[in-house]
Write a protein that holds these residues in place. Structure first.
Motif, PDB file in Angstrom:
ATOM      1  N   PHE A   1      74.237  60.141  42.732  1.00 16.37           N
ATOM      2  CA  PHE A   1      74.356  58.708  42.987  1.00 16.37           C
ATOM      3  C   PHE A   1      75.168  58.370  44.234  1.00 16.37           C
ATOM      4  CE2 PHE A   1      73.937  59.179  38.325  1.00 16.37           C
ATOM      5  CZ  PHE A   1      72.667  58.655  38.211  1.00 16.37           C
ATOM      6  N   VAL A   2      76.351  58.953  44.373  1.00 12.40           N
ATOM      7  CA  VAL A   2      77.236  58.574  45.471  1.00 12.40           C
ATOM      8  C   VAL A   2      76.728  59.092  46.813  1.00 12.40           C
ATOM      9  CG1 VAL A   2      79.586  58.712  46.367  1.00 12.40           C
ATOM     10  CG2 VAL A   2      79.208  58.414  43.915  1.00 12.40           C
ATOM     11  N   ALA A   3      76.396  60.373  46.884  1.00  9.35           N
ATOM     12  CA  ALA A   3      75.955  60.947  48.154  1.00  9.35           C
ATOM     13  C   ALA A   3      74.698  60.263  48.708  1.00  9.35           C
ATOM     14  CB  ALA A   3      75.748  62.447  48.009  1.00  9.35           C
ATOM     15  N   PRO A   4      73.649  60.040  47.913  1.00  9.16           N
ATOM     16  CA  PRO A   4      72.489  59.340  48.460  1.00  9.16           C
ATOM     17  C   PRO A   4      72.795  57.893  48.873  1.00  9.16           C
ATOM     18  CG  PRO A   4      71.866  60.504  46.462  1.00  9.16           C
ATOM     19  CD  PRO A   4      73.360  60.581  46.569  1.00  9.16           C
TER      20      PRO A   4
ATOM     21  N   LEU B   1      65.044  47.743  39.944  1.00  6.54           N
ATOM     22  CA  LEU B   1      65.904  46.627  40.337  1.00  6.54           C
ATOM     23  C   LEU B   1      65.869  46.396  41.843  1.00  6.54           C
ATOM     24  CD1 LEU B   1      68.960  47.117  37.981  1.00  6.54           C
ATOM     25  CD2 LEU B   1      67.308  45.245  37.942  1.00  6.54           C
ATOM     26  N   TYR B   2      65.749  47.477  42.606  1.00  3.21           N
ATOM     27  CA  TYR B   2      65.614  47.358  44.055  1.00  3.21           C
ATOM     28  C   TYR B   2      64.347  46.578  44.415  1.00  3.21           C
ATOM     29  CZ  TYR B   2      65.137  48.700  48.952  1.00  3.21           C
ATOM     30  OH  TYR B   2      64.982  48.668  50.313  1.00  3.21           O
ATOM     31  N   LEU B   3      63.245  46.915  43.761  1.00  2.00           N
ATOM     32  CA  LEU B   3      61.989  46.204  44.012  1.00  2.00           C
ATOM     33  C   LEU B   3      62.087  44.740  43.597  1.00  2.00           C
ATOM     34  CD1 LEU B   3      59.435  48.926  42.858  1.00  2.00           C
ATOM     35  CD2 LEU B   3      59.972  48.233  45.210  1.00  2.00           C
ATOM     36  N   LEU B   4      62.696  44.484  42.455  1.00  2.00           N
ATOM     37  CA  LEU B   4      62.875  43.109  41.984  1.00  2.00           C
ATOM     38  C   LEU B   4      63.735  42.309  42.949  1.00  2.00           C
ATOM     39  CD1 LEU B   4      62.532  40.937  39.774  1.00  2.00           C
ATOM     40  CD2 LEU B   4      64.594  41.880  38.700  1.00  2.00           C
ATOM     41  N   ALA B   5      64.794  42.927  43.455  1.00  2.57           N
ATOM     42  CA  ALA B   5      65.682  42.237  44.396  1.00  2.57           C
ATOM     43  C   ALA B   5      64.921  41.812  45.650  1.00  2.57           C
ATOM     44  CB  ALA B   5      66.860  43.130  44.758  1.00  2.57           C
ATOM     45  N   GLY B   6      64.025  42.688  46.120  1.00  3.42           N
ATOM     46  CA  GLY B   6      63.224  42.332  47.295  1.00  3.42           C
ATOM     47  C   GLY B   6      62.304  41.153  47.033  1.00  3.42           C
ATOM     48  N   ARG B   7      61.768  41.081  45.832  1.00  3.66           N
ATOM     49  CA  ARG B   7      60.855  39.976  45.489  1.00  3.66           C
ATOM     50  C   ARG B   7      61.583  38.641  45.356  1.00  3.66           C
ATOM     51  NH1 ARG B   7      55.585  40.696  43.639  1.00  3.66           N
ATOM     52  NH2 ARG B   7      54.970  42.875  43.597  1.00  3.66           N
ATOM     53  N   ILE B   8      62.792  38.669  44.799  1.00  5.06           N
ATOM     54  CA  ILE B   8      63.494  37.404  44.567  1.00  5.06           C
ATOM     55  C   ILE B   8      64.495  37.069  45.671  1.00  5.06           C
ATOM     56  CG2 ILE B   8      63.170  37.523  42.078  1.00  5.06           C
ATOM     57  CD1 ILE B   8      66.056  38.397  41.782  1.00  5.06           C
ATOM     58  N   GLY B   9      64.607  37.953  46.682  1.00  2.59           N
ATOM     59  CA  GLY B   9      65.465  37.669  47.826  1.00  2.59           C
ATOM     60  C   GLY B   9      66.956  37.766  47.530  1.00  2.59           C
ATOM     61  N   THR B  10      67.330  38.685  46.668  1.00  5.25           N
ATOM     62  CA  THR B  10      68.728  38.886  46.299  1.00  5.25           C
ATOM     63  C   THR B  10      69.167  40.263  46.774  1.00  5.25           C
ATOM     64  OG1 THR B  10      68.399  37.555  44.325  1.00  5.25           O
ATOM     65  CG2 THR B  10      70.321  38.980  44.333  1.00  5.25           C
ATOM     66  N   PRO B  11      70.408  40.411  47.232  1.00  6.74           N
ATOM     67  CA  PRO B  11      70.871  41.759  47.578  1.00  6.74           C
ATOM     68  C   PRO B  11      70.835  42.665  46.343  1.00  6.74           C
ATOM     69  CG  PRO B  11      72.410  40.091  48.389  1.00  6.74           C
ATOM     70  CD  PRO B  11      71.411  39.392  47.520  1.00  6.74           C
ATOM     71  N   TYR B  12      70.228  43.840  46.477  1.00  7.20           N
ATOM     72  CA  TYR B  12      70.057  44.703  45.312  1.00  7.20           C
ATOM     73  C   TYR B  12      71.368  45.174  44.688  1.00  7.20           C
ATOM     74  CZ  TYR B  12      70.631  48.931  48.174  1.00  7.20           C
ATOM     75  OH  TYR B  12      71.109  49.899  49.002  1.00  7.20           O
TER      76      TYR B  12
ATOM     77  N   ALA C   1      69.690  60.630  33.724  1.00  5.87           N
ATOM     78  CA  ALA C   1      69.726  60.446  35.172  1.00  5.87           C
ATOM     79  C   ALA C   1      68.392  59.902  35.675  1.00  5.87           C
ATOM     80  CB  ALA C   1      70.060  61.761  35.863  1.00  5.87           C
ATOM     81  N   LEU C   2      67.300  60.402  35.143  1.00  2.00           N
ATOM     82  CA  LEU C   2      65.978  59.912  35.532  1.00  2.00           C
ATOM     83  C   LEU C   2      65.800  58.445  35.154  1.00  2.00           C
ATOM     84  CD1 LEU C   2      63.404  60.899  36.878  1.00  2.00           C
ATOM     85  CD2 LEU C   2      62.533  61.497  34.632  1.00  2.00           C
ATOM     86  N   ALA C   3      66.245  58.068  33.967  1.00  2.00           N
ATOM     87  CA  ALA C   3      66.152  56.670  33.527  1.00  2.00           C
ATOM     88  C   ALA C   3      67.009  55.759  34.407  1.00  2.00           C
ATOM     89  CB  ALA C   3      66.574  56.551  32.068  1.00  2.00           C
ATOM     90  N   LEU C   4      68.221  56.206  34.747  1.00  2.00           N
ATOM     91  CA  LEU C   4      69.094  55.393  35.603  1.00  2.00           C
ATOM     92  C   LEU C   4      68.504  55.230  37.000  1.00  2.00           C
ATOM     93  CD1 LEU C   4      72.616  56.743  34.583  1.00  2.00           C
ATOM     94  CD2 LEU C   4      71.664  54.482  34.084  1.00  2.00           C
ATOM     95  N   LEU C   5      67.976  56.307  37.558  1.00  2.00           N
ATOM     96  CA  LEU C   5      67.369  56.220  38.888  1.00  2.00           C
ATOM     97  C   LEU C   5      66.119  55.343  38.878  1.00  2.00           C
ATOM     98  CD1 LEU C   5      67.828  59.901  40.090  1.00  2.00           C
ATOM     99  CD2 LEU C   5      68.961  57.870  40.995  1.00  2.00           C
ATOM    100  N   THR C   6      65.306  55.451  37.825  1.00  2.00           N
ATOM    101  CA  THR C   6      64.107  54.613  37.710  1.00  2.00           C
ATOM    102  C   THR C   6      64.499  53.146  37.570  1.00  2.00           C
ATOM    103  OG1 THR C   6      62.901  56.433  36.674  1.00  2.00           O
ATOM    104  CG2 THR C   6      61.999  54.217  36.384  1.00  2.00           C
ATOM    105  N   GLY C   7      65.506  52.888  36.730  1.00  2.00           N
ATOM    106  CA  GLY C   7      65.986  51.514  36.570  1.00  2.00           C
ATOM    107  C   GLY C   7      66.516  50.954  37.876  1.00  2.00           C
ATOM    108  N   GLY C   8      67.244  51.764  38.627  1.00  2.00           N
ATOM    109  CA  GLY C   8      67.757  51.327  39.922  1.00  2.00           C
ATOM    110  C   GLY C   8      66.642  51.028  40.909  1.00  2.00           C
ATOM    111  N   ALA C   9      65.600  51.863  40.912  1.00  2.00           N
ATOM    112  CA  ALA C   9      64.464  51.636  41.808  1.00  2.00           C
ATOM    113  C   ALA C   9      63.729  50.351  41.447  1.00  2.00           C
ATOM    114  CB  ALA C   9      63.511  52.829  41.759  1.00  2.00           C
TER     115      ALA C   9
ATOM    116  N   LEU D   1      72.199  45.460  40.630  1.00  2.00           N
ATOM    117  CA  LEU D   1      72.679  46.694  40.012  1.00  2.00           C
ATOM    118  C   LEU D   1      73.985  46.450  39.262  1.00  2.00           C
ATOM    119  CD1 LEU D   1      71.978  49.361  42.790  1.00  2.00           C
ATOM    120  CD2 LEU D   1      70.756  49.038  40.640  1.00  2.00           C
ATOM    121  N   ALA D   2      74.876  45.674  39.858  1.00  2.00           N
ATOM    122  CA  ALA D   2      76.157  45.376  39.204  1.00  2.00           C
ATOM    123  C   ALA D   2      75.936  44.558  37.929  1.00  2.00           C
ATOM    124  CB  ALA D   2      77.077  44.636  40.158  1.00  2.00           C
ATOM    125  N   LEU D   3      75.056  43.572  37.996  1.00  2.00           N
ATOM    126  CA  LEU D   3      74.766  42.758  36.811  1.00  2.00           C
ATOM    127  C   LEU D   3      74.120  43.594  35.705  1.00  2.00           C
ATOM    128  CD1 LEU D   3      73.449  39.448  38.407  1.00  2.00           C
ATOM    129  CD2 LEU D   3      75.577  39.771  37.126  1.00  2.00           C
ATOM    130  N   ALA D   4      73.201  44.468  36.074  1.00  2.00           N
ATOM    131  CA  ALA D   4      72.547  45.317  35.071  1.00  2.00           C
ATOM    132  C   ALA D   4      73.550  46.276  34.440  1.00  2.00           C
ATOM    133  CB  ALA D   4      71.400  46.096  35.707  1.00  2.00           C
TER     134      ALA D   4
END
Length: 175
Positions: free
Chosen positions: A59-62, A17-28, A7-15, A32-35
């Motif tokens: 995952f769902v509630a947050p 990807l969120y940062l990467l999405a902001g840098r490249i201007g893509t919806p996060y 769970a920690l690895a998945l949440l870290t990976g998601g975070a 996440l779906a591609l990863a």
């Protein structure tokens, strides 16, 4: 790998990807779906099984909270008729279509189990709709209706799913 580390690895990976999405201007959600799809096709990758209640809590509630946090109660109330109509049509139509298809394709599948399956696939992804729509810059009213519809779709589908599980567990429907 124990559940906590996974769970920690998945949440870290998601975070990340969120940062990467902001840098490249893509919806996060797109990243996440591609990863997730990429991880599914890795040969020899371990099968990951999470307890559904743990997945819901982690995952769902947050994701739903984040999607609903920016929703304006005043705007949702002003567009309640449009949102409710879309929710009822979208969720009920999807649940009905999946239910009848699953029941027809799987001999002996109980109706309640088919309804539970329909409720699982009925809701839209509220956390994905909002960031993708923001990139398109639709009119404010349309954005409010679509955000509200995706949030309430999840609530309606969860209620249908819960009811179907109760019927499956009881073995029959008793009003």
């Amino acid at each position: 790998m124990p559940i906590f580390e996974l769970a920690l690895a998945l949440l870290t990976g998601g975070a990340l990807l969120y940062l990467l999405a902001g840098r490249i201007g893509t919806p996060y959600p797109a990243l996440l779906a591609l990863a997730g799809a990429g991880l599914a096709f890795v040969p020899g990758a371990p099968v990951i099984r999470l307890d559904p209640s743990l997945a819901l809590a982690l995952f769902v509630a947050p994701a739903l909270m984040e999607a609903g946090f920016g929703a304006s109660p005043r705007d949702l109330k002003a567009n309640a008729v449009s949102i409710t109509g879309l929710v009822l049509v979208a969720v009920i139509t999807t649940v009905a279509a999946v239910t009848w298809t699953a029941h027809a394709l799987v001999p002996g599948l109980p109706w309640a189990a088919a309804i539970a399956l329909g409720a699982l696939v009925a809701p839209t992804d509220a956390s994905a709709a909002t960031p993708i729509l923001r990139h398109l810059s639709p009119p404010h009213r349309l954005m409010t209706i679509l955000e509200g519809e995706s949030l309430f779709n999840d609530a309606a589908a969860l209620l249908i799913y819960r009811g179907a599980l109760v019927v499956v567990a009881a073995g029959a429907f008793h009003p």
